[in-house]
Design an enzyme around this catalytic site. Structure first.
Site, short mmCIF file in Angstrom:
data_model
loop_
_atom_site.label_atom_id
_atom_site.label_comp_id
_atom_site.label_asym_id
_atom_site.label_seq_id
_atom_site.Cartn_x
_atom_site.Cartn_y
_atom_site.Cartn_z
CG HIS A 122 -100.99 -33.28 18.14
ND1 HIS A 122 -101.72 -32.99 17.01
CD2 HIS A 122 -100.82 -32.11 18.77
CE1 HIS A 122 -101.99 -31.69 16.98
NE2 HIS A 122 -101.45 -31.13 18.03
CG ASP A 273 -125.91 -29.44 22.64
OD1 ASP A 273 -126.03 -30.10 23.69
OD2 ASP A 273 -126.84 -28.80 22.13
#
Length: 336
Positions: A122, A273
């Protein structure tokens, strides 16, 4: 991410497709293949060593249907599904510095679908930036030669100003008051200016009154506080914060009596995708954080079994506190 089996993709191995796409994407996102180092004054930096990221290939004797029509956390077997890398096998793999910045696991499921797990550092990325990286992976998996949105490595945009600047009002204060909160400093300044402006008699008594107890105020009070706090985060505010971090170092962040939330409803991981079929779920594998961070949770997008969009909000409280929470929520929602 959990992706369903697509018969039209028979013969394609999701492990091979995603691994090769990640490798090609890292050419453009080369700092992710480096290692985080800690410099003076607890300042972190990336050394572009080109050591690469971690990638795990796995198979699981489970079908996506076993997670339900609309999969969402908590998943019953997530600890068995996700492989925790033993530190003795890959030294430093579970740390913060001097270890891989990204960890991927692609798991083939018995039904022909697959699961993609991602662990990221992070300090390097927030949710939106890691999503941009994963969008690029998806584009590469479908044959693109370069990401449609190229990464920008202008870290100097986040440098402190030279010399670092802090609040102009705070500069006017004696040294022992420099650590006063912004609220206190601003309120004292405005109160004094207003009192002078309205030209009261010098013997008149003036008072300062402000709300301090959040629980005794209505819902709109909390909403206004949140909106006000968000509106205050301007470019000047961010640059002032960077200056402050340089001057005083990283702040101590306590979670005691705090409620920490993160809205990930716009980080649409389920929309990624890779040319391998549509995702049935994309989001955190676990909804509750590590011990000591119990107040933290994520607002997550999901769809119910009818395909309707919803927001899932996990809440972890002791039993009696949860009963009071439900009562308060019912009071707000009423018959709805």
């Amino acid at each position: 991410m959990f992706c369903r089996y697509d018969q039209s993709l028979e013969g394609k191995d999701p492990v091979k497709v995603i691994r090769e796409a990640i490798a090609r994407t890292l050419v453009f996102y080369y700092p992710y293949a480096g290692r985080l180092r800690e410099g003076p004054d607890a300042k972190f930096m990336v050394e572009c060593t080109g050591e690469g990221v971690m990638f795990i290939e796995a198979d699981a004797d489970v079908t996506l249907e076993e997670f339900g029509d609309a999969p969402h956390p908590p998943f019953p077997c997530v600890d068995e599904l996700i492989f925790e890398v033993p530190v003795f096998e890959v030294p430093g793999s579970g740390g913060l510095v001097n270890c891989p910045l990204l960890l991927f696991q692609v798991t083939r499921l018995r039904c022909g679908g697959f699961a993609l797990a991602l662990r990221y550092n992070h300090i390097m990325s927030d949710g939106m930036s890691i999503l941009q990286f994963m969008i690029a992976v998806g584009e590469m998996a479908q044959g693109a030669s370069a990401p449609s949105i190229p990464p920008v490595w202008q870290r100097e945009l986040l440098n402190a100003r030279n010399p670092p600047q802090i609040s102009a009002i705070r500069k006017k204060l004696p040294h022992h008051l420099h650590k006063s909160s912004t609220f206190d400093v601003l309120t004292a300044c405005l109160w004094r200016c207003r009192t002078i402006a309205i030209q009261l008699d010098s013997e008149d008594e003036v008072r300062l009154i402000f709300a301090i107890n959040l629980c005794q105020n209505p819902l709109e009070f909390a909403l206004e506080l949140i909106k006000s706090a968000k509106n205050n985060v301007t470019e000047e505010y961010v640059r002032s914060l960077i200056d402050l971090l340089v001057i005083k170092g990283p702040p101590f962040l306590t979670m005691v009596h705090s409620y920490f939330v993160s809205d990930i409803t716009r980080t649409r991981f389920e929309a990624l995708d890779f040319g391998l079929g549509k995702a049935a779920f994309g989001g955190p594998g676990k909804i509750f954080p590590e011990p000591g961070l119990d107040p933290a949770n994520n607002y997550m997008p999901m769809k119910n079994s009818q395909g309707e969009k919803e927001i899932m909000v996990p809440m972890c409280l002791p039993t009696l506190a949860m009963e009071r929470f439900v009562k308060e929520l019912d009071g707000i929602l009423g018959d709805h």
